[in-house]
Design an enzyme around this catalytic site. Structure first.
Site, PDB file in Angstrom:
ATOM      1  N   HIS A  17       0.839  -1.202   0.000  1.00  0.00           N
ATOM      2  CA  HIS A  17       0.000   0.000   0.000  1.00  0.00           C
ATOM      3  C   HIS A  17       0.877   1.256   0.000  1.00  0.00           C
ATOM      4  O   HIS A  17       0.621   2.217  -0.722  1.00  0.00           O
ATOM      5  CB  HIS A  17      -0.880   0.052   1.250  1.00  0.00           C
ATOM      6  CG  HIS A  17      -1.969  -0.978   1.316  1.00  0.00           C
ATOM      7  ND1 HIS A  17      -2.138  -1.811   2.394  1.00  0.00           N
ATOM      8  CD2 HIS A  17      -2.950  -1.301   0.448  1.00  0.00           C
ATOM      9  CE1 HIS A  17      -3.176  -2.600   2.187  1.00  0.00           C
ATOM     10  NE2 HIS A  17      -3.698  -2.317   1.016  1.00  0.00           N
ATOM     11  N   LYS A  41     -16.213  -6.547   6.114  1.00  0.00           N
ATOM     12  CA  LYS A  41     -14.954  -7.305   6.203  1.00  0.00           C
ATOM     13  C   LYS A  41     -14.586  -7.653   7.642  1.00  0.00           C
ATOM     14  O   LYS A  41     -13.602  -8.334   7.870  1.00  0.00           O
ATOM     15  CB  LYS A  41     -13.813  -6.499   5.568  1.00  0.00           C
ATOM     16  CG  LYS A  41     -13.867  -6.453   4.053  1.00  0.00           C
ATOM     17  CD  LYS A  41     -12.530  -5.974   3.490  1.00  0.00           C
ATOM     18  CE  LYS A  41     -12.361  -6.409   2.062  1.00  0.00           C
ATOM     19  NZ  LYS A  41     -11.021  -6.131   1.540  1.00  0.00           N
ATOM     20  N   ARG A  90      -2.191  -5.818  -8.313  1.00  0.00           N
ATOM     21  CA  ARG A  90      -1.165  -6.822  -8.005  1.00  0.00           C
ATOM     22  C   ARG A  90      -1.254  -7.957  -9.016  1.00  0.00           C
ATOM     23  O   ARG A  90      -1.174  -7.748 -10.192  1.00  0.00           O
ATOM     24  CB  ARG A  90      -1.347  -7.316  -6.567  1.00  0.00           C
ATOM     25  CG  ARG A  90      -1.126  -6.227  -5.529  1.00  0.00           C
ATOM     26  CD  ARG A  90      -1.671  -6.644  -4.198  1.00  0.00           C
ATOM     27  NE  ARG A  90      -3.085  -6.931  -4.312  1.00  0.00           N
ATOM     28  CZ  ARG A  90      -3.795  -7.629  -3.476  1.00  0.00           C
ATOM     29  NH1 ARG A  90      -3.219  -8.141  -2.422  1.00  0.00           N
ATOM     30  NH2 ARG A  90      -5.084  -7.818  -3.659  1.00  0.00           N
ATOM     31  N   SER A 128      -3.217  -7.737   3.107  1.00  0.00           N
ATOM     32  CA  SER A 128      -3.397  -7.516   4.548  1.00  0.00           C
ATOM     33  C   SER A 128      -3.765  -8.815   5.254  1.00  0.00           C
ATOM     34  O   SER A 128      -3.324  -9.059   6.383  1.00  0.00           O
ATOM     35  CB  SER A 128      -4.479  -6.460   4.784  1.00  0.00           C
ATOM     36  OG  SER A 128      -4.085  -5.245   4.207  1.00  0.00           O
TER      37      SER A 128
HETATM   38  N1  COA Z   1      -0.390  -3.948  -1.545  1.00  0.00           N
HETATM   39  C1  COA Z   1      -0.792  -4.878  -0.691  1.00  0.00           C
HETATM   40  N2  COA Z   1      -2.058  -5.288  -0.567  1.00  0.00           N
HETATM   41  C2  COA Z   1      -2.957  -4.704  -1.362  1.00  0.00           C
HETATM   42  C3  COA Z   1      -2.633  -3.720  -2.290  1.00  0.00           C
HETATM   43  C4  COA Z   1      -1.268  -3.349  -2.373  1.00  0.00           C
HETATM   44  N3  COA Z   1      -0.854  -2.428  -3.225  1.00  0.00           N
HETATM   45  N4  COA Z   1      -3.736  -3.348  -2.935  1.00  0.00           N
HETATM   46  C5  COA Z   1      -4.737  -4.067  -2.431  1.00  0.00           C
HETATM   47  N5  COA Z   1      -4.271  -4.888  -1.493  1.00  0.00           N
HETATM   48  C6  COA Z   1      -5.025  -5.901  -0.744  1.00  0.00           C
HETATM   49  C7  COA Z   1      -5.468  -5.457   0.598  1.00  0.00           C
HETATM   50  O1  COA Z   1      -4.453  -5.665   1.529  1.00  0.00           O
HETATM   51  C8  COA Z   1      -6.672  -6.339   0.822  1.00  0.00           C
HETATM   52  O2  COA Z   1      -6.225  -7.562   1.267  1.00  0.00           O
HETATM   53  P1  COA Z   1      -7.145  -8.567   2.122  1.00  0.00           P
HETATM   54  O3  COA Z   1      -8.446  -8.699   1.418  1.00  0.00           O
HETATM   55  O4  COA Z   1      -6.319  -9.770   2.150  1.00  0.00           O
HETATM   56  O5  COA Z   1      -7.294  -7.931   3.479  1.00  0.00           O
HETATM   57  C9  COA Z   1      -7.251  -6.537  -0.558  1.00  0.00           C
HETATM   58  O6  COA Z   1      -6.221  -6.215  -1.446  1.00  0.00           O
HETATM   59  C10 COA Z   1      -8.434  -5.666  -0.815  1.00  0.00           C
HETATM   60  O7  COA Z   1      -8.089  -4.362  -0.479  1.00  0.00           O
HETATM   61  P2  COA Z   1      -9.081  -3.330   0.203  1.00  0.00           P
HETATM   62  O8  COA Z   1      -8.279  -2.329   0.860  1.00  0.00           O
HETATM   63  O9  COA Z   1     -10.135  -3.989   1.013  1.00  0.00           O
HETATM   64  O10 COA Z   1      -9.635  -2.668  -1.048  1.00  0.00           O
HETATM   65  P3  COA Z   1     -10.805  -3.123  -1.966  1.00  0.00           P
HETATM   66  O11 COA Z   1     -10.271  -3.266  -3.336  1.00  0.00           O
HETATM   67  O12 COA Z   1     -11.590  -4.229  -1.386  1.00  0.00           O
HETATM   68  O13 COA Z   1     -11.683  -1.804  -1.957  1.00  0.00           O
HETATM   69  C11 COA Z   1     -12.716   0.121  -1.174  1.00  0.00           C
HETATM   70  C12 COA Z   1     -11.952  -1.132  -0.808  1.00  0.00           C
HETATM   71  C13 COA Z   1     -12.718   0.980   0.047  1.00  0.00           C
HETATM   72  C14 COA Z   1     -12.020   0.858  -2.291  1.00  0.00           C
HETATM   73  C15 COA Z   1     -14.115  -0.267  -1.654  1.00  0.00           C
HETATM   74  O14 COA Z   1     -14.655  -1.257  -0.818  1.00  0.00           O
HETATM   75  C16 COA Z   1     -15.018   0.937  -1.649  1.00  0.00           C
HETATM   76  O15 COA Z   1     -14.992   1.716  -2.568  1.00  0.00           O
HETATM   77  N6  COA Z   1     -15.813   1.086  -0.566  1.00  0.00           N
HETATM   78  C17 COA Z   1     -16.700   2.215  -0.390  1.00  0.00           C
HETATM   79  C18 COA Z   1     -18.139   1.827  -0.649  1.00  0.00           C
HETATM   80  C19 COA Z   1     -18.419   1.861  -2.111  1.00  0.00           C
HETATM   81  O16 COA Z   1     -18.309   2.875  -2.773  1.00  0.00           O
HETATM   82  N7  COA Z   1     -18.833   0.687  -2.616  1.00  0.00           N
HETATM   83  C20 COA Z   1     -19.261   0.560  -3.995  1.00  0.00           C
HETATM   84  C21 COA Z   1     -18.117   0.467  -4.945  1.00  0.00           C
HETATM   85  S1  COA Z   1     -18.727  -0.048  -6.516  1.00  0.00           S
END
Ligand code: COA
Length: 160
Positions: A17, A41, A90, A128
């Site tokens: 991140h 989550k 990734r 994570s």
């Molecule tokens: N390095 C390491 N890990 C990474 C990474 C990176 N560069 N990029 C993503 N990850 C991993 C995270 O660690 C996480 O791992 P885990 O699932 O094992 O814990 C996983 O990828 C998902 O990451 P997360 O941070 O949960 O992001 P996400 O892609 O699930 O999206 C939001 C999260 C906040 C962007 C998304 O849920 C959101 O927009 N929420 C707001 C509500 C909303 O608008 N919803 C409708 C969207 S259509």
């Protein structure tokens, strides 16, 4: 001023991140790290604790600030006056999900662009949940997370 959001759950923030945030900060005037509540989550760390750890890990980056949020990402971006979302990509497994999220977000607000930064090889398979599992079993996470996160995980699992 070009302002970007780097959203995520950050449970907890990893070196992967941090790599994305650092590179995003070189591309725009200001980066807001948007820490999502993500109640579905069932995060290990509370929202304020996750935001605090991101703040500590990014304290050396002058054009980065951290904001927790619990609304729709497109609404939060509008509220923050951000015009671009920057996310890490990734392994290929991320693609389908990110493609769907990007398409929906674009449908909701066409003025909001989403950019992806490819993860470098050493962070390709980092997540994570892997870090949480490693820490819960007493493994050394220091090469995968900032020092403040390693300390927070050690404390969390010492008292668990
Ligand atoms: N390095 C390491 N890990 C990474 C990474 C990176 N560069 N990029 C993503 N990850 C991993 C995270 O660690 C996480 O791992 P885990 O699932 O094992 O814990 C996983 O990828 C998902 O990451 P997360 O941070 O949960 O992001 P996400 O892609 O699930 O999206 C939001 C999260 C906040 C962007 C998304 O849920 C959101 O927009 N929420 C707001 C509500 C909303 O608008 N919803 C409708 C969207 S259509």
């Amino acid at each position: 001023m070009k302002r970007a959001l780097t959203p995520g759950t950050f449970d907890p923030i990893t070196s992967g991140h941090l790599d994305v945030i650092t590179r995003a900060a070189q591309m725009v005037d200001e980066v807001i790290v948007a820490v999502a509540a993500s109640p579905k989550k069932r995060p290990l760390f509370a929202l304020e604790e996750r935001a605090r750890l991101v703040r500590e890990a990014t304290a050396h980056l002058p054009n980065v600030r951290v904001e927790p949020f619990d609304d729709l990402l497109v609404d939060f971006a509008a509220k923050m006056d951000a015009t671009v979302i920057i996310k890490g990509l990734r392994a290929i497994t991320d693609f389908e999900y990110e493609f769907q999220m990007t398409a929906i977000n674009y449908q909701l607000n066409q003025a909001l662009e989403t950019l992806f930064i490819m993860s470098p090889p050493q962070y390709m398979y980092l997540s994570s949940s892997i870090v949480r599992e490693l820490a819960s079993l007493g493994g050394d996470v220091s090469q995968f997370v900032p020092p403040c996160v390693a300390r927070a995980l050690a404390e969390r699992f010492a008292t668990a």
